[in-house]
Scaffold this motif. Sequence first.
Motif, PDB file in Angstrom:
ATOM      1  N   LEU A 357      29.376  41.216  32.325  1.00  0.00           N
ATOM      2  CA  LEU A 357      29.730  39.817  32.145  1.00  0.00           C
ATOM      3  C   LEU A 357      30.749  39.724  30.985  1.00  0.00           C
ATOM      4  CD1 LEU A 357      26.692  37.801  32.915  1.00  0.00           C
ATOM      5  CD2 LEU A 357      28.511  38.185  34.308  1.00  0.00           C
ATOM      6  N   LEU A 358      31.923  39.086  31.145  1.00  0.00           N
ATOM      7  CA  LEU A 358      32.715  38.637  30.091  1.00  0.00           C
ATOM      8  C   LEU A 358      32.218  37.335  29.527  1.00  0.00           C
ATOM      9  CD1 LEU A 358      35.920  39.338  31.912  1.00  0.00           C
ATOM     10  CD2 LEU A 358      34.748  40.941  30.404  1.00  0.00           C
ATOM     11  N   LEU A 359      31.474  37.281  28.505  1.00  0.00           N
ATOM     12  CA  LEU A 359      30.487  36.038  28.160  1.00  0.00           C
ATOM     13  C   LEU A 359      31.337  35.068  27.802  1.00  0.00           C
ATOM     14  CD1 LEU A 359      27.657  37.646  26.511  1.00  0.00           C
ATOM     15  CD2 LEU A 359      27.566  36.975  28.849  1.00  0.00           C
ATOM     16  N   GLY A 360      32.382  35.147  27.118  1.00  0.00           N
ATOM     17  CA  GLY A 360      33.573  33.969  26.817  1.00  0.00           C
ATOM     18  C   GLY A 360      34.396  33.652  27.732  1.00  0.00           C
ATOM     19  N   GLU A 361      34.657  34.419  29.106  1.00  0.00           N
ATOM     20  CA  GLU A 361      35.348  33.845  29.941  1.00  0.00           C
ATOM     21  C   GLU A 361      34.460  32.970  31.094  1.00  0.00           C
ATOM     22  OE1 GLU A 361      38.330  34.604  30.497  1.00  0.00           O
ATOM     23  OE2 GLU A 361      39.013  35.960  29.200  1.00  0.00           O
ATOM     24  N   SER A 362      35.371  32.287  31.881  1.00  0.00           N
ATOM     25  CA  SER A 362      34.688  31.319  32.935  1.00  0.00           C
ATOM     26  C   SER A 362      33.709  31.989  33.960  1.00  0.00           C
ATOM     27  CB  SER A 362      35.632  30.579  33.397  1.00  0.00           C
ATOM     28  OG  SER A 362      36.777  31.327  34.484  1.00  0.00           O
ATOM     29  N   VAL A 363      33.003  31.337  34.622  1.00  0.00           N
ATOM     30  CA  VAL A 363      32.329  31.783  35.787  1.00  0.00           C
ATOM     31  C   VAL A 363      33.495  32.236  36.767  1.00  0.00           C
ATOM     32  CG1 VAL A 363      30.846  30.972  37.849  1.00  0.00           C
ATOM     33  CG2 VAL A 363      30.298  30.343  35.424  1.00  0.00           C
ATOM     34  N   ALA A 364      34.356  31.573  37.001  1.00  0.00           N
ATOM     35  CA  ALA A 364      35.365  31.806  37.912  1.00  0.00           C
ATOM     36  C   ALA A 364      36.087  33.189  37.499  1.00  0.00           C
ATOM     37  CB  ALA A 364      36.586  30.797  37.992  1.00  0.00           C
ATOM     38  N   ARG A 365      36.367  33.499  36.297  1.00  0.00           N
ATOM     39  CA  ARG A 365      36.969  34.736  36.081  1.00  0.00           C
ATOM     40  C   ARG A 365      36.259  35.882  36.262  1.00  0.00           C
ATOM     41  NH1 ARG A 365      41.731  36.113  33.639  1.00  0.00           N
ATOM     42  NH2 ARG A 365      42.355  34.645  35.355  1.00  0.00           N
ATOM     43  N   ASN A 366      34.749  35.631  35.925  1.00  0.00           N
ATOM     44  CA  ASN A 366      33.784  36.688  35.962  1.00  0.00           C
ATOM     45  C   ASN A 366      33.624  37.116  37.372  1.00  0.00           C
ATOM     46  OD1 ASN A 366      32.091  37.774  33.597  1.00  0.00           O
ATOM     47  ND2 ASN A 366      32.862  35.635  33.047  1.00  0.00           N
ATOM     48  N   ILE A 367      33.804  36.032  38.565  1.00  0.00           N
ATOM     49  CA  ILE A 367      33.691  36.318  39.774  1.00  0.00           C
ATOM     50  C   ILE A 367      34.656  37.174  40.529  1.00  0.00           C
ATOM     51  CG2 ILE A 367      33.651  35.359  42.221  1.00  0.00           C
ATOM     52  CD1 ILE A 367      31.870  33.160  40.993  1.00  0.00           C
ATOM     53  N   THR A 368      35.965  36.682  39.946  1.00  0.00           N
ATOM     54  CA  THR A 368      37.511  37.321  40.680  1.00  0.00           C
ATOM     55  C   THR A 368      38.067  38.564  39.756  1.00  0.00           C
ATOM     56  OG1 THR A 368      38.805  35.995  39.054  1.00  0.00           O
ATOM     57  CG2 THR A 368      37.880  34.953  41.279  1.00  0.00           C
ATOM     58  N   ILE A 369      37.171  38.950  38.696  1.00  0.00           N
ATOM     59  CA  ILE A 369      37.785  40.043  37.911  1.00  0.00           C
ATOM     60  C   ILE A 369      38.027  41.248  38.646  1.00  0.00           C
ATOM     61  CG2 ILE A 369      35.460  40.944  36.997  1.00  0.00           C
ATOM     62  CD1 ILE A 369      38.515  40.572  34.948  1.00  0.00           C
ATOM     63  N   SER A 370      37.404  41.765  39.610  1.00  0.00           N
ATOM     64  CA  SER A 370      37.407  42.921  40.354  1.00  0.00           C
ATOM     65  C   SER A 370      38.265  42.592  41.444  1.00  0.00           C
ATOM     66  CB  SER A 370      35.992  43.554  40.808  1.00  0.00           C
ATOM     67  OG  SER A 370      35.324  43.960  39.856  1.00  0.00           O
ATOM     68  N   SER A 371      38.852  41.394  41.879  1.00  0.00           N
ATOM     69  CA  SER A 371      39.564  41.222  43.051  1.00  0.00           C
ATOM     70  C   SER A 371      40.810  40.431  42.353  1.00  0.00           C
ATOM     71  CB  SER A 371      38.874  40.295  43.956  1.00  0.00           C
ATOM     72  OG  SER A 371      37.648  40.787  44.419  1.00  0.00           O
ATOM     73  N   LEU A 372      41.503  40.478  41.357  1.00  0.00           N
ATOM     74  CA  LEU A 372      42.567  39.705  41.005  1.00  0.00           C
ATOM     75  C   LEU A 372      43.809  40.028  41.532  1.00  0.00           C
ATOM     76  CD1 LEU A 372      42.207  39.780  36.935  1.00  0.00           C
ATOM     77  CD2 LEU A 372      41.513  37.890  38.674  1.00  0.00           C
ATOM     78  N   ALA A 373      43.724  41.104  42.164  1.00  0.00           N
ATOM     79  CA  ALA A 373      45.237  41.671  42.858  1.00  0.00           C
ATOM     80  C   ALA A 373      45.335  40.637  44.084  1.00  0.00           C
ATOM     81  CB  ALA A 373      44.905  43.033  43.523  1.00  0.00           C
ATOM     82  N   ARG A 374      44.281  40.084  44.812  1.00  0.00           N
ATOM     83  CA  ARG A 374      44.576  39.193  46.100  1.00  0.00           C
ATOM     84  C   ARG A 374      45.007  37.979  45.692  1.00  0.00           C
ATOM     85  NH1 ARG A 374      38.428  38.546  48.476  1.00  0.00           N
ATOM     86  NH2 ARG A 374      39.540  36.905  49.779  1.00  0.00           N
ATOM     87  N   PHE A 375      44.883  37.562  44.207  1.00  0.00           N
ATOM     88  CA  PHE A 375      45.450  36.286  43.988  1.00  0.00           C
ATOM     89  C   PHE A 375      46.791  36.313  43.288  1.00  0.00           C
ATOM     90  CE2 PHE A 375      40.738  36.245  43.699  1.00  0.00           C
ATOM     91  CZ  PHE A 375      40.648  35.482  44.728  1.00  0.00           C
ATOM     92  N   SER A 376      47.448  37.552  43.277  1.00  0.00           N
ATOM     93  CA  SER A 376      48.533  37.830  42.664  1.00  0.00           C
ATOM     94  C   SER A 376      49.749  37.749  43.494  1.00  0.00           C
ATOM     95  CB  SER A 376      48.485  39.077  41.775  1.00  0.00           C
ATOM     96  OG  SER A 376      47.732  39.056  40.763  1.00  0.00           O
ATOM     97  N   ARG A 377      50.889  37.319  43.200  1.00  0.00           N
ATOM     98  CA  ARG A 377      52.139  37.464  43.798  1.00  0.00           C
ATOM     99  C   ARG A 377      53.392  37.602  42.931  1.00  0.00           C
ATOM    100  NH1 ARG A 377      48.794  37.451  46.926  1.00  0.00           N
ATOM    101  NH2 ARG A 377      48.491  36.319  49.010  1.00  0.00           N
ATOM    102  N   ALA A 378      53.961  38.827  43.275  1.00  0.00           N
ATOM    103  CA  ALA A 378      55.136  39.189  42.602  1.00  0.00           C
ATOM    104  C   ALA A 378      54.645  39.088  40.860  1.00  0.00           C
ATOM    105  CB  ALA A 378      56.327  38.368  42.480  1.00  0.00           C
ATOM    106  N   GLY A 379      53.389  39.782  40.716  1.00  0.00           N
ATOM    107  CA  GLY A 379      52.776  39.876  39.472  1.00  0.00           C
ATOM    108  C   GLY A 379      52.411  38.811  38.721  1.00  0.00           C
ATOM    109  N   LEU A 380      52.553  37.551  39.541  1.00  0.00           N
ATOM    110  CA  LEU A 380      51.930  36.279  38.826  1.00  0.00           C
ATOM    111  C   LEU A 380      50.672  35.959  39.456  1.00  0.00           C
ATOM    112  CD1 LEU A 380      55.189  34.172  39.019  1.00  0.00           C
ATOM    113  CD2 LEU A 380      54.489  35.422  36.991  1.00  0.00           C
ATOM    114  N   LEU A 381      49.564  35.548  38.731  1.00  0.00           N
ATOM    115  CA  LEU A 381      48.399  35.218  39.149  1.00  0.00           C
ATOM    116  C   LEU A 381      48.368  33.627  39.486  1.00  0.00           C
ATOM    117  CD1 LEU A 381      45.278  36.140  39.451  1.00  0.00           C
ATOM    118  CD2 LEU A 381      45.017  35.481  36.891  1.00  0.00           C
ATOM    119  N   SER A 382      47.769  33.559  40.730  1.00  0.00           N
ATOM    120  CA  SER A 382      47.676  32.075  41.087  1.00  0.00           C
ATOM    121  C   SER A 382      46.239  31.334  40.638  1.00  0.00           C
ATOM    122  CB  SER A 382      47.639  32.141  42.648  1.00  0.00           C
ATOM    123  OG  SER A 382      47.307  30.607  43.177  1.00  0.00           O
TER     124      SER A 382
END
Length: 535
Positions: A357-382
């Motif tokens: 866990l990234l204790l200082g990060e949000s629940v959302a970021r801890n859930i998505t941390i291994s799947s960030l590529a699916r939320f990125s378009r042209a290098g920008l994170l949605s």
Amino acid sequence: MTAPAQEAALREAPLLEMQGIVKTFPGVRALGGVDLDVRTGEVHCLLGQNGAGKSTLIKVLAGAHQPDEGVIHWRGEQVSLGNPQAALRLGIATIYQELDLVAGLTVADNVFLGREQSRFGLTFPGEINRRAAALLTRLGHPEIRPGAEVGSLSAASQQMVSIARALSQDARLIIMDEPSAVLDNEEVQRLFTVIRDLTAEGVAVVYISHRLEEIREIGDRITVLKDGRTVATGLPARETPTREVITLMTGRTIEYVFPERRRPVVGDPEPLLEVEDLALHGTFSGVSFAVRPGEIVGLAGLVGSGRSEVLETVYGARHATGGTVRVAGRRLRRGDVGAAVAAGVGLAPEERKSQALLLGESVARNITISSLARFSRAGLLSGSAERAAAREQVRSLDVRPTDETREVRTLSGGNQQKVVLARWLLRDCKVLLLDEPTRGVDVGARSEIYALVRDLADRGVAVVVVSSEIPEVLGLADRVLVLAEGRVLAEEPADALDEHRVLDLVMQGTTTHGVPITPHDTTRLEKTQHEGTVA
């Protein structure tokens, strides 16, 4: 009054009384009126689900938090515990579940941190080394060297160093928060011996554990917290029925902890995970097993048997020195976590706070941390898409509170574990490796996690579970591998084993002094068990 009667009266009078303790954090009422009394020389067990307020209460008692309301009496006098030093001066020492040791210092330095022996500005390490060695010998661990760097020790040895620190402070009340979480059965019994010696000397212990069998063995009285309030106190630890304790903790009766096993898969599907002759020099060798879609395989064995290291090597966190790992027929590169994750392997490690866990990060970021590529378009994170996906997982797994923007450090242990599972659910992993999935998790949350794991298997995920609690392995798994000293002793269906059989295999395996016992060599073991000899 005679001297014995006076002594008896003193022991019956509360050493500590906490009345109406209230503590509120922004948006959260952690304690809503807690009462607790602890007598001299008793083991008082504090129970409650994760989030019930146990951690906040002991931090109030340790002087780390100040109560908003309520009073604390120590030896009959009202006191104010303005800081941890004030608590220590009274004789209140706390051993936290997350050990507060300094990795770069020696064992002795950690034991006497802040209380170093000095004369004319000069410190004398020999003296603190001798005193630390005496404390560790008293704990039954003379092999822990006072001069060793504490960061090089195992988790169990570090726990003993933390207990030695509390003993060194001449405490009259010691708070132990999940002290057995990283100890094997023999070490737990040593700990209990130390606790009994302390209470015989008049020291009181507040003992926190989710293992009800430990409460029965070591406890005198029980206090139960629920939703920040005391729902029962002074219950006799050995006589109170387990069902009553669970009902007080959860507000409901939990009849069945483990979900029903699924029906056998029709046909013989190809394994999703294949491990063949896997080895890690000095730790384990010749480990082979396969896991099919929808199957849960458990690894049982004592601490030090190599269970966790097998999972970490399969995941690529350790570089195998021999053997192969295949996922869906594809061979994985040794020591490559990225390749394992890309192939669909997920790991929920034993130490979730430091390793998952990234204790200082949000629940959302801890859930998505291994799947960030699916939320990125042209290098920008949605960010909105990321939060929406996390929100869906939070609802699906009933993570509480249901706020994906909340820092994950504020969640209870059971809900933090759900966040780790949600990460791999979002990733659509094929193989899930679970190392001590319910450590530090209360009985109510345990049943929820077991149901989640079974649900994942029912979706076709191949699951491997490591647990130091043999009943957990047998209750959750379909098939079990028994390990000892880095070798597989037996591989059998879980319903063909019981706790005594597993322990017999383990204990006989550890007396073979390196003689390999193959997974199919159970006939010889059964024969020697019957004859009462060592294989």
